[in-house]
Design a protein around this motif. Structure first.
Motif, PDB file in Angstrom:
ATOM      1  N   PHE A   1       5.538 -27.694   3.381  1.00 12.68           N
ATOM      2  CA  PHE A   1       5.266 -26.967   4.620  1.00 12.68           C
ATOM      3  C   PHE A   1       5.571 -25.484   4.446  1.00 12.68           C
ATOM      4  O   PHE A   1       4.849 -24.622   4.958  1.00 12.68           O
ATOM      5  N   SER A   2       6.634 -25.177   3.709  1.00 13.73           N
ATOM      6  CA  SER A   2       6.980 -23.782   3.443  1.00 13.73           C
ATOM      7  C   SER A   2       5.887 -23.108   2.613  1.00 13.73           C
ATOM      8  O   SER A   2       5.538 -21.948   2.855  1.00 13.73           O
ATOM      9  N   VAL A   3       5.329 -23.819   1.637  1.00 16.98           N
ATOM     10  CA  VAL A   3       4.225 -23.280   0.837  1.00 16.98           C
ATOM     11  C   VAL A   3       2.997 -23.042   1.716  1.00 16.98           C
ATOM     12  O   VAL A   3       2.310 -22.020   1.589  1.00 16.98           O
ATOM     13  N   PHE A   4       2.735 -23.968   2.631  1.00 15.69           N
ATOM     14  CA  PHE A   4       1.621 -23.799   3.561  1.00 15.69           C
ATOM     15  C   PHE A   4       1.805 -22.543   4.409  1.00 15.69           C
ATOM     16  O   PHE A   4       0.869 -21.744   4.588  1.00 15.69           O
ATOM     17  N   LYS A   5       3.021 -22.333   4.912  1.00 10.84           N
ATOM     18  CA  LYS A   5       3.294 -21.137   5.703  1.00 10.84           C
ATOM     19  C   LYS A   5       3.144 -19.878   4.856  1.00 10.84           C
ATOM     20  O   LYS A   5       2.702 -18.833   5.353  1.00 10.84           O
ATOM     21  N   GLU A   6       3.490 -19.981   3.573  1.00  3.63           N
ATOM     22  CA  GLU A   6       3.327 -18.839   2.676  1.00  3.63           C
ATOM     23  C   GLU A   6       1.854 -18.471   2.542  1.00  3.63           C
ATOM     24  O   GLU A   6       1.499 -17.276   2.489  1.00  3.63           O
ATOM     25  N   LEU A   7       0.990 -19.455   2.511  1.00  7.24           N
ATOM     26  CA  LEU A   7      -0.447 -19.178   2.444  1.00  7.24           C
ATOM     27  C   LEU A   7      -0.922 -18.445   3.700  1.00  7.24           C
ATOM     28  O   LEU A   7      -1.752 -17.530   3.621  1.00  7.24           O
ATOM     29  N   LEU A   8      -0.394 -18.843   4.850  1.00  2.00           N
ATOM     30  CA  LEU A   8      -0.737 -18.139   6.092  1.00  2.00           C
ATOM     31  C   LEU A   8      -0.238 -16.694   6.051  1.00  2.00           C
ATOM     32  O   LEU A   8      -0.919 -15.775   6.524  1.00  2.00           O
ATOM     33  N   LYS A   9       0.931 -16.511   5.463  1.00  4.92           N
ATOM     34  CA  LYS A   9       1.472 -15.154   5.349  1.00  4.92           C
ATOM     35  C   LYS A   9       0.617 -14.300   4.421  1.00  4.92           C
ATOM     36  O   LYS A   9       0.512 -13.081   4.611  1.00  4.92           O
ATOM     37  N   TRP A  10       0.007 -14.931   3.422  1.00  5.27           N
ATOM     38  CA  TRP A  10      -0.909 -14.198   2.558  1.00  5.27           C
ATOM     39  C   TRP A  10      -2.082 -13.653   3.363  1.00  5.27           C
ATOM     40  O   TRP A  10      -2.497 -12.497   3.172  1.00  5.27           O
ATOM     41  N   ALA A  11      -2.619 -14.482   4.252  1.00  3.31           N
ATOM     42  CA  ALA A  11      -3.746 -14.028   5.068  1.00  3.31           C
ATOM     43  C   ALA A  11      -3.349 -12.822   5.916  1.00  3.31           C
ATOM     44  O   ALA A  11      -4.085 -11.821   5.993  1.00  3.31           O
ATOM     45  N   ALA A  12      -2.149 -12.915   6.520  1.00  2.00           N
ATOM     46  CA  ALA A  12      -1.666 -11.793   7.331  1.00  2.00           C
ATOM     47  C   ALA A  12      -1.412 -10.563   6.468  1.00  2.00           C
ATOM     48  O   ALA A  12      -1.717  -9.427   6.867  1.00  2.00           O
ATOM     49  N   SER A  13      -0.862 -10.785   5.274  1.00  2.00           N
ATOM     50  CA  SER A  13      -0.544  -9.665   4.387  1.00  2.00           C
ATOM     51  C   SER A  13      -1.801  -8.913   3.962  1.00  2.00           C
ATOM     52  O   SER A  13      -1.799  -7.673   3.884  1.00  2.00           O
ATOM     53  N   PHE A  14      -2.864  -9.643   3.659  1.00  2.00           N
ATOM     54  CA  PHE A  14      -4.115  -8.979   3.288  1.00  2.00           C
ATOM     55  C   PHE A  14      -4.641  -8.120   4.442  1.00  2.00           C
ATOM     56  O   PHE A  14      -5.136  -7.013   4.233  1.00  2.00           O
ATOM     57  N   GLY A  15      -4.502  -8.637   5.659  1.00  2.00           N
ATOM     58  CA  GLY A  15      -4.954  -7.868   6.819  1.00  2.00           C
ATOM     59  C   GLY A  15      -4.142  -6.595   7.013  1.00  2.00           C
ATOM     60  O   GLY A  15      -4.698  -5.517   7.272  1.00  2.00           O
ATOM     61  N   ILE A  16      -2.825  -6.719   6.878  1.00  2.00           N
ATOM     62  CA  ILE A  16      -1.959  -5.545   7.033  1.00  2.00           C
ATOM     63  C   ILE A  16      -2.213  -4.536   5.916  1.00  2.00           C
ATOM     64  O   ILE A  16      -2.298  -3.328   6.151  1.00  2.00           O
ATOM     65  N   ALA A  17      -2.336  -5.048   4.681  1.00  2.00           N
ATOM     66  CA  ALA A  17      -2.590  -4.162   3.543  1.00  2.00           C
ATOM     67  C   ALA A  17      -3.913  -3.414   3.715  1.00  2.00           C
ATOM     68  O   ALA A  17      -4.018  -2.217   3.385  1.00  2.00           O
ATOM     69  N   ALA A  18      -4.919  -4.102   4.233  1.00  2.00           N
ATOM     70  CA  ALA A  18      -6.219  -3.458   4.455  1.00  2.00           C
ATOM     71  C   ALA A  18      -6.105  -2.344   5.495  1.00  2.00           C
ATOM     72  O   ALA A  18      -6.697  -1.268   5.339  1.00  2.00           O
ATOM     73  N   PHE A  19      -5.301  -2.590   6.537  1.00  2.00           N
ATOM     74  CA  PHE A  19      -5.102  -1.557   7.559  1.00  2.00           C
ATOM     75  C   PHE A  19      -4.462  -0.314   6.961  1.00  2.00           C
ATOM     76  O   PHE A  19      -4.906   0.818   7.204  1.00  2.00           O
ATOM     77  N   TYR A  20      -3.420  -0.517   6.164  1.00  2.00           N
ATOM     78  CA  TYR A  20      -2.764   0.638   5.548  1.00  2.00           C
ATOM     79  C   TYR A  20      -3.697   1.339   4.562  1.00  2.00           C
ATOM     80  O   TYR A  20      -3.651   2.565   4.404  1.00  2.00           O
ATOM     81  N   LEU A  21      -4.545   0.574   3.909  1.00  2.00           N
ATOM     82  CA  LEU A  21      -5.471   1.164   2.944  1.00  2.00           C
ATOM     83  C   LEU A  21      -6.475   2.087   3.636  1.00  2.00           C
ATOM     84  O   LEU A  21      -6.707   3.221   3.186  1.00  2.00           O
ATOM     85  N   VAL A  22      -7.053   1.618   4.734  1.00  2.00           N
ATOM     86  CA  VAL A  22      -8.066   2.428   5.417  1.00  2.00           C
ATOM     87  C   VAL A  22      -7.451   3.588   6.187  1.00  2.00           C
ATOM     88  O   VAL A  22      -8.160   4.525   6.580  1.00  2.00           O
ATOM     89  N   THR A  23      -6.144   3.538   6.404  1.00  2.00           N
ATOM     90  CA  THR A  23      -5.460   4.662   7.057  1.00  2.00           C
ATOM     91  C   THR A  23      -4.749   5.537   6.026  1.00  2.00           C
ATOM     92  O   THR A  23      -3.885   6.343   6.376  1.00  2.00           O
ATOM     93  N   PHE A  24      -5.111   5.337   4.737  1.00  2.00           N
ATOM     94  CA  PHE A  24      -4.657   6.175   3.632  1.00  2.00           C
ATOM     95  C   PHE A  24      -3.152   6.098   3.373  1.00  2.00           C
ATOM     96  O   PHE A  24      -2.582   7.019   2.797  1.00  2.00           O
ATOM     97  N   ARG A  25      -2.538   4.987   3.746  1.00  2.00           N
ATOM     98  CA  ARG A  25      -1.129   4.770   3.406  1.00  2.00           C
ATOM     99  C   ARG A  25      -1.101   3.820   2.204  1.00  2.00           C
ATOM    100  O   ARG A  25      -0.784   2.635   2.314  1.00  2.00           O
ATOM    101  N   TYR A  26      -1.445   4.370   1.057  1.00  2.00           N
ATOM    102  CA  TYR A  26      -1.658   3.560  -0.132  1.00  2.00           C
ATOM    103  C   TYR A  26      -0.372   2.888  -0.621  1.00  2.00           C
ATOM    104  O   TYR A  26      -0.403   1.743  -1.068  1.00  2.00           O
ATOM    105  N   ALA A  27       0.727   3.603  -0.570  1.00  2.00           N
ATOM    106  CA  ALA A  27       1.990   3.032  -1.041  1.00  2.00           C
ATOM    107  C   ALA A  27       2.386   1.821  -0.200  1.00  2.00           C
ATOM    108  O   ALA A  27       2.841   0.794  -0.729  1.00  2.00           O
ATOM    109  N   ALA A  28       2.198   1.910   1.108  1.00  4.32           N
ATOM    110  CA  ALA A  28       2.515   0.792   1.997  1.00  4.32           C
ATOM    111  C   ALA A  28       1.588  -0.387   1.742  1.00  4.32           C
ATOM    112  O   ALA A  28       2.013  -1.544   1.728  1.00  4.32           O
ATOM    113  N   SER A  29       0.303  -0.102   1.534  1.00  3.17           N
ATOM    114  CA  SER A  29      -0.669  -1.165   1.253  1.00  3.17           C
ATOM    115  C   SER A  29      -0.302  -1.904  -0.028  1.00  3.17           C
ATOM    116  O   SER A  29      -0.308  -3.143  -0.076  1.00  3.17           O
ATOM    117  N   ARG A  30       0.013  -1.151  -1.052  1.00  4.04           N
ATOM    118  CA  ARG A  30       0.338  -1.746  -2.355  1.00  4.04           C
ATOM    119  C   ARG A  30       1.592  -2.619  -2.281  1.00  4.04           C
ATOM    120  O   ARG A  30       1.614  -3.739  -2.804  1.00  4.04           O
TER     121      ARG A  30
END
Length: 300
Positions: free
Chosen positions: A253-282
């Motif tokens: 179940f913890s691994v499953f939740k980690e997969l959900l966190k990956w989905a959220a992380s990609f979304g957050i990283a994309a937001f920082y990328l398009v707002t030119f906060r590259y260090a935060a995205s990375r």
């Protein structure tokens, strides 16, 4: 009386700041004690502690050496050696607000049936704020701020830099799991999380109290990629140990939740990328990868 338990390992440069913040508390020195547990430090920790006690004979302060390595061992030893009906755990690299003991005492007086609480943890950078800083990664530096209102913890839980208890709760449910928590230079964790959910399963209602404030110090070396990597892998490893101890289903179940966190992380990283906060995205993506590595793969 409140017992302030400090389990310390090789933090000589921070201790005097913590001691000073304790001396500046708004309550009488008769109403608290300090319990120092040296967990096999190899620096000047022992000399600093003895000097503090010699300089302040009016402060109730006791000093012990815990030879079993690990923060959880140190905290459990502190509980055993404490004399107060309340115990609070102070990180050796933090300082407490001048009214911290007062606010903690006031809460437990106001809620006599509550046995545990946690407060707000704010950051103080010793040099500069990292370029990658963002609120999603800030907790690895110690940051914890769920808001301005007192409330019962539900899905969230207190953090180690700011958690206080009636001592009786440890007699009822036991102390910290010694398989978890930092050991020397390792960055394992999750001992507070395990304790919280064990207490919750045994019927304890625990509160978030924002008025009780701790400031966690952030030296420059804790803002590097290498520190974030070690901390993130430690988080993953600790969660693996914690969940597997409860059964394979909990780990899955913890691994499953980690997969959900990956989905959220990609979304957050994309937001920082398009707002030119590259260090935060990375760092968002790297952090998630390192946590997953610790959680999923079995290695030393």
């Amino acid at each position: 009386m409140i017992s302030a338990i400090i389990s310390t390992y090789n933090r000589e440069r921070f201790l005097n700041g913590l001691f000073e913040s304790i001396l500046n508390q708004s309550i009488s020195k008769d109403d608290y004690e300090i319990v120092i547990v040296n967990n096999n430090s190899t620096d000047r920790t022992e000399q600093i502690c003895w000097q503090f006690m010699a300089d302040h004979p009016d402060v109730k302060c006791s000093y012990f050496v815990e030879t079993k390595q690990g923060l959880s061992y140190g905290r459990n030893r502190g509980i055993e050696e404490s004399n107060g009906d309340l115990v609070t755990f102070l990180d050796d690299d933090a300082i407490i607000a001048p009214d911290f003991f007062e606010k903690t005492n006031h809460f437990f007086d106001a809620y006599p049936t509550v046995n545990a609480m946690g407060g707000r943890i704010l950051l103080r950078y010793m040099e500069e704020k990292p370029a990658w800083y963002n609120p999603f990664i800030a907790p690895i530096l110690g940051y914890f701020n769920p808001g301005d209102k007192q409330k019962v913890f539900s899905n969230n839980y207190f953090r180690g830099s700011n958690m206080s208890f009636r001592k009786v709760v440890f007699e009822k449910h036991g102390g910290f799991d010694v398989r978890l928590g930092r050991k020397a230079a390792s960055l394992y964790g999750n001992e507070e999380k395990e304790l919280f959910y064990r207490f919750k399963e045994n019927g304890e209602v625990m509160w978030y109290v924002p008025e009780a404030v701790v400031y966690h110090l952030v030296p420059i070396e804790r803002t590097t990629d290498e520190f974030v990597r070690r901390q993130a892998i430690g988080i993953g490893k600790s969660e693996r140990i914690r969940t597997l101890s409860l059964g394979k289903a909990k780990w899955y179940f913890s691994v499953f939740k980690e997969l959900l966190k990956w989905a959220a992380s990609f979304g957050i990283a994309a937001f920082y990328l398009v707002t030119f906060r590259y260090a935060a995205s990375r760092i968002i993506v790297k952090f998630r990868a390192w946590v997953s590595k610790g959680l999923i793969f079995r290695y030393d």
